[in-house]
Design a protein around this motif. Structure first.
Motif, PDB file in Angstrom:
ATOM      1  N   PHE A 449       0.829  -1.207   0.000  1.00 24.44           N
ATOM      2  CA  PHE A 449       0.000   0.000   0.000  1.00 24.44           C
ATOM      3  C   PHE A 449       0.862   1.255   0.000  1.00 24.44           C
ATOM      4  O   PHE A 449       1.802   1.377   0.804  1.00 24.44           O
ATOM      5  N   LYS A 450       0.504   2.190  -0.884  1.00 19.77           N
ATOM      6  CA  LYS A 450       1.148   3.503  -0.897  1.00 19.77           C
ATOM      7  C   LYS A 450       0.081   4.581  -1.057  1.00 19.77           C
ATOM      8  O   LYS A 450      -0.928   4.376  -1.738  1.00 19.77           O
ATOM      9  N   ILE A 451       0.310   5.737  -0.436  1.00 20.64           N
ATOM     10  CA  ILE A 451      -0.589   6.878  -0.620  1.00 20.64           C
ATOM     11  C   ILE A 451      -0.446   7.392  -2.049  1.00 20.64           C
ATOM     12  O   ILE A 451       0.671   7.532  -2.569  1.00 20.64           O
ATOM     13  N   LYS A 452      -1.578   7.670  -2.690  1.00 18.17           N
ATOM     14  CA  LYS A 452      -1.537   8.135  -4.079  1.00 18.17           C
ATOM     15  C   LYS A 452      -1.215   9.619  -4.177  1.00 18.17           C
ATOM     16  O   LYS A 452      -0.369  10.031  -4.982  1.00 18.17           O
ATOM     17  N   ASP A 453      -1.889  10.459  -3.373  1.00 20.72           N
ATOM     18  CA  ASP A 453      -1.705  11.908  -3.432  1.00 20.72           C
ATOM     19  C   ASP A 453      -1.289  12.410  -2.052  1.00 20.72           C
ATOM     20  O   ASP A 453      -2.124  12.587  -1.163  1.00 20.72           O
TER      21      ASP A 453
END
Length: 477
Positions: A449-453
């Motif tokens: 999981f990674k933050i998109k913005d």
């Protein structure tokens, strides 16, 4: 020491379930005074079977459970000629020799069709681990790494073209929670009627509690607990219509707990599916939602919206031996506040082998649990803007497990992959499944999981959120 303990526990779980699978011996004799002999004799006299082996039913011969199952299977092919008493007798026989009938490939679906009702179940045991990237947040540990889930399924036929379905379930429960309500209490997460008799001029009408399967391949979705009406209608030879209206809020939602439960919080949608050729289907849909959503279910610092609407395009198909799923959704938000974007978007794609797919994994398994030794894999990627989906409509929410609060500092508790797995994230998802024995599936899952913005967040040390792992054993019966 910890790794050794984990390995030992996994082996115990595996061997314990294997033992249940192999415990029944189909060649064990049915006792001489077993009620099944009398039942089969009566049904034989009524003309449901015309002989046994040498075409003469030997009522005085003790036979094995396997042989009895063969007789029961033959009887079941003539259930449509039975009266109420005979149907009850056939149903009782089918339940008594259910495992042997499964061994003969007399599938549960066929049993349901020939009898009035059927009961089955699913038991799942899971080992989980994660690797969080944010400061102040620690990995899953001890009993929190294990959970189990139990489901009991009920299916039946009420009359011509009317079927019913219900399911009792526990929530996925961490080990050691048996003294708490969510550790032992079961709830009704599915309960519906399906009419296939032309009601309202439709091919099917489903009414009641069901998964949120309004449109698309599952980017917008929920596996249970949506009270709704769903209709389907075939238009011509290659087009299918699906209509849906339902309430997907439930008590205990993290959003707007003070709101009256009479608030509609509805989702309404319409979809057209076009069969392009033997390999590919294209689906287009429009939807509307009344669900109030705020930052408690979005990976943002602050903000909310009151309503949303949008459109969806999805595809299902094959390229050689590979199955392909794709979906794109665009939303228009009403009254957005804070950092919430006005027109968020999201997409997902999945590629792999195994069974033909109709929805993203893990909504549907990639393998048939009745076929030992078979296996399958998949790779998927999803990229979803903040606010694309309203509360409780994220199809990938809760597909992993992690702690929900940080231990020091601030920020991490607001960005959680467990409850917000379909909001402001880019996620790589890998999975492998294998049928270890009949009715038993092993699954291995990995998500990154990674933050998109990052501009919509604060308090995070980079875009990396967590990596999650799961080893699951599921037993179907």
């Amino acid at each position: 020491m910890k790794k050794t303990l984990i390995l030992v526990l996994i082996i115990i779980f595996t061997m314990g379930i294997f033992g249940a699978v192999f415990a029944a011996d189909p060649f064990t004799d049915v006792p001489a005074k077993h009620w099944a002999y009398d039942a089969v004799s009566k049904l034989s006299q009524a003309g449901f079977i015309d002989g046994y082996g040498d075409r003469t039913y030997r009522g005085d011969k003790v036979i094995s459970r396997y042989e009895m199952a063969i007789i029961v299977a033959r009887i079941m092919t003539k259930t449509d000629k039975a009266d109420a008493e005979q149907k009850a007798m056939i149903e009782k026989l089918a339940k008594e020799f259910a495992s042997e009938l499964e061994g003969l490939n007399v599938r549960v679906k066929a049993v349901e069709k020939k009898t009035n009702s059927w009961i089955g179940g699913e038991t799942r045991i899971t080992y989980r681990a994660d690797n969080p990237a944010q400061p102040g947040y620690h990995r899953l540990k001890a009993a929190d790494q294990f959970d189990w889930r139990q489901r009991i399924n009920f299916n039946g036929t009420i009359g011509a073209g009317v079927n019913w379905k219900a399911r009792l379930a526990t929530s996925p429960t961490k080990f050691g929670n048996s003294e708490y309500a969510n550790g032992s209490d079961m709830y009704l997460d599915i309960a519906n009627l399906t009419f296939q008799n032309g009601l309202l001029g439709m091919d099917t009408v489903r009414v009641g509690r069901s998964p949120l399967d309004a449109f698309g391949n599952g980017l917008f979705g929920k596996p249970m607990g949506a009270d709704n009406i769903k209709v389907t209608k075939k238009i011509g030879k290659s087009t299918d219509f699906t209509g849906f209206v339902g309430n997907i809020k439930y008590p205990g939602s993290p959003v707007a707990l003070s709101k009256a439960m009479s608030d509609p919080n509805t989702v309404t949608s319409g979809q057209l599916a076009f069969k392009l050729d033997k390999a590919w289907t294209l689906k287009t849909a429009a939807w509307w939602s009344d669900i109030v959503t705020d930052q408690s279910t979005m990976n943002i610092t602050s903000g909310s919206f009151t309503q949303s609407k949008g459109w969806d395009v999805s595809v299902v198909g094959k390229v050689g031996n590979l199955n392909v799923l794709g979906e794109y959704i665009a939303s228009d938000l009403s009254n957005p506040t804070g950092v919430v974007p006005h027109n968020p978007k999201g997409w997902a794609v999945q590629i792999g082998n195994g069974l033909p797919w109709g929805a993203f994994y893990p909504i549907l398994n990639m393998v048939d649990y009745r076929k030992p030794g078979t296996d399958a894999w998949m790779v998927s990627y999803r990229s979803v803007d903040a606010g694309t989906l309203p509360t409780n409509a994220g199809g990938f929410d809760t597909t992993c497990t992690s702690y929900t609060k940080n231990t020091i500092g601030s920020g991490w508790g607001d960005y959680n992959p467990y409850t917000k797995g379909t909001d402001n994230v880019n996620v790589l998802y890998l999975a492998y499944q294998k049928v270890l024995a009949k009715n038993m599936i092993m699954s291995m899952d990995y998500q990154n999981f990674k933050i998109k913005d990052m501009s919509l967040t604060s308090g995070l040390n980079g875009s990396k959120l967590d990596q999650t792992y799961a080893l699951k054993f599921e037993y179907f019966y």
